[in-house]
Design an enzyme around this catalytic site. Sequence first.
Site, short mmCIF file in Angstrom:
data_model
loop_
_atom_site.label_atom_id
_atom_site.label_comp_id
_atom_site.label_asym_id
_atom_site.label_seq_id
_atom_site.Cartn_x
_atom_site.Cartn_y
_atom_site.Cartn_z
N ASP A 98 0.95 -1.12 -0.04
CA ASP A 98 -0.07 0.18 0.08
C ASP A 98 0.89 1.12 -0.10
OD1 ASP A 98 -2.34 1.48 0.54
OD2 ASP A 98 -3.17 -0.19 1.24
N ASP A 199 -3.13 4.43 -2.05
CA ASP A 199 -4.36 4.95 -1.43
C ASP A 199 -4.80 6.62 -1.96
OD1 ASP A 199 -5.56 4.51 1.15
OD2 ASP A 199 -4.83 6.68 1.50
N GLU A 256 -6.42 3.89 -6.02
CA GLU A 256 -7.61 4.13 -5.34
C GLU A 256 -8.37 5.45 -5.85
OE1 GLU A 256 -9.70 4.09 -0.90
OE2 GLU A 256 -8.08 5.10 -1.29
N HIS A 329 -11.24 -3.28 3.19
CA HIS A 329 -11.07 -2.87 4.81
C HIS A 329 -11.84 -1.68 5.02
CE1 HIS A 329 -8.06 -0.36 2.66
NE2 HIS A 329 -8.11 0.28 3.73
N ASP A 330 -12.62 -1.12 3.96
CA ASP A 330 -13.19 0.29 3.95
C ASP A 330 -14.70 -0.14 3.88
OD1 ASP A 330 -11.10 1.82 4.71
OD2 ASP A 330 -10.82 2.12 2.53
C1 NOJ Z 1 -8.42 5.12 1.88
C2 NOJ Z 1 -8.02 4.05 2.69
O1 NOJ Z 1 -8.62 2.72 2.18
C3 NOJ Z 1 -8.82 4.17 4.08
O2 NOJ Z 1 -8.64 3.20 4.97
C4 NOJ Z 1 -8.19 5.22 4.78
O3 NOJ Z 1 -8.94 5.83 5.84
C5 NOJ Z 1 -8.08 6.32 3.82
N1 NOJ Z 1 -7.65 6.43 2.41
C6 NOJ Z 1 -7.07 7.62 3.97
O4 NOJ Z 1 -5.75 7.17 3.89
#
Ligand code: NOJ
Length: 560
Positions: A98, A199, A256, A329-330
């Site tokens: 990441d 990210d 992302e 994970h989100d």
């Molecule tokens: C996206 C990540 O997937 C998330 O977990 C994170 O809180 C935010 N970006 C900030 O880095």
Amino acid sequence: MERTWWKESVVYQIYPRSFMDSNNDGIGDLKGITSKLDYLKELGIDVIWLSPIYQSPNDDNGYDISDYQAIMSEFGSMEDFDELLEEAHKRGIKIMMDLVVNHSSDEHQWFLESKSSKDNSKRDYYIWKKGQDGKEPTNWESIFSGSVWEYDETTEEYYLHLFSKKQPDLNWENPKVRKEVYDLMTWWLDKGIDGFRMDVINMISKDQSYPDGEVLEGKKYADGGSYFLNGPRIHEFLQEMNQEVLSKYDIITVGETPGVTTDEAKMYTGSKRNELNMVFQFEHMTVGNGPDGKWDRQPWKLTELKSILSHWQVELEEDGWNSLYWDNHDQPRVVSRFGNDSDEYREISAKMLATCLHMMKGTPYIYQGEELGMTNVEFPSISQYKDIETLNAYEDYVTGNRMSEDEFMEAVYYIGRDNARTPFQWDESENAGFTKGTPWIEVNPNFKQINAQAQVEDVNSVFHYYKKLIQLRKNNSVIVYGNFEELMKDDESIYAYTRTLNDEKLLVICNFTQEQVDFKLPSDLNDTNKQLLISNYDVNENESIEHFSLRPYETRVYKI
Ligand code: NOJ
């Protein structure tokens, strides 16, 4: 379309904090991951995406990095990392790291220097602004609630943080910052890692005029997204990164990119663009979000979900490349969100969802535990939750009297990030075999029914079903490269599509409901030479499929 290994791979995401704890401090670690590589090998995945393992004060579980070239002490040491990389490579598994460089931690040395004085050489590593008449420089809302600006008394200016105030945004306008990032990327690639998941990479270029946004009724701040998502210099920055770093290695890259459209995705991933291999889009994750965003839950229809996924399939058909995901994970657990996590239908609907995704065109991502059909969790009290986004939103909505506690907790049970972050369920021993200590977040109480050990032993499990899907992809290039065509677009129960490569055709049928529903084969398709590739119920393979009844959450894939 050019054939490449990363188009043919299946990626498995590990959230290290919650995967496997080797030293019983309650927190997952690198040695824990290494100890489970054989499990991943058996599943058949090709690449691991490791959520951040760098040194971090853990305001946002590692997405706030204080040293990009050091390992978080709770996760182990650099030797542990080297061992993980070597052991993964021995098994033919690649490791994608990441890369969190839209922001760092406020405890990073760069930020400590930057905030120390206006004339510090690192001042311009971050985004500092004067207030407007005693107020913040813009009215934008942070993704983690409140303002995106934090006032710093030492120099009497505000710094920008799109996420928490402990995650100051790096200033990509500064060439020195970009050079630092390229250097650290090169350092990791030279160590032998196999790629980067970047990210919120489409947030690194901000509209330099920093305009105010429109504040909706009942809100204090504006959504500033249009001033920092896919900003003016984003493609220039990524092409520079590609030229300086990525192009020198044979690696996998995925950006992302919240709020990305298919047109933009083609610019990020087009084969002649020299930017990224693929992006994570979010449109299908916003199904059921109300006007006030993710905590504002609304009913949704299957046709909305289908039209989003199909649109991405069709638009990136000729150029560019899709990533395919339900979970990370989100996001909440997909079986609880788009399937049915009751005892009766959990397994069957988890298999249906897996089929629907894995038969599409793109690189599939499996999030740890998805291959077991792990479910959402319902902790009775907000005090059991750890996620900064959830806790800040609780303050904003419940303490701020914008929503009742019950309504908010219902939303958390449905959509909160901690649903995905409960410890991996390895077996039925204490704490699901994740740790012998006290887990940093409680284990989902259903681990006795849902765990890896039981599923590895049971050939009919969700685990074995995923394994089979992965093998099918390896043995059928139509799954990787075939064209996509949706059938029965207006149907609110069934998602059906074909995949075609030269003279090979697949028919994928998925019932998204708990009801029996009728399927009729479109007249231009022919079932005379059909062959069943996979199904989640017993099926008489000789039975005609011209017209039949699909059982609850039934899925079938035929070669026709
Ligand atoms: C996206 C990540 O997937 C998330 O977990 C994170 O809180 C935010 N970006 C900030 O880095």
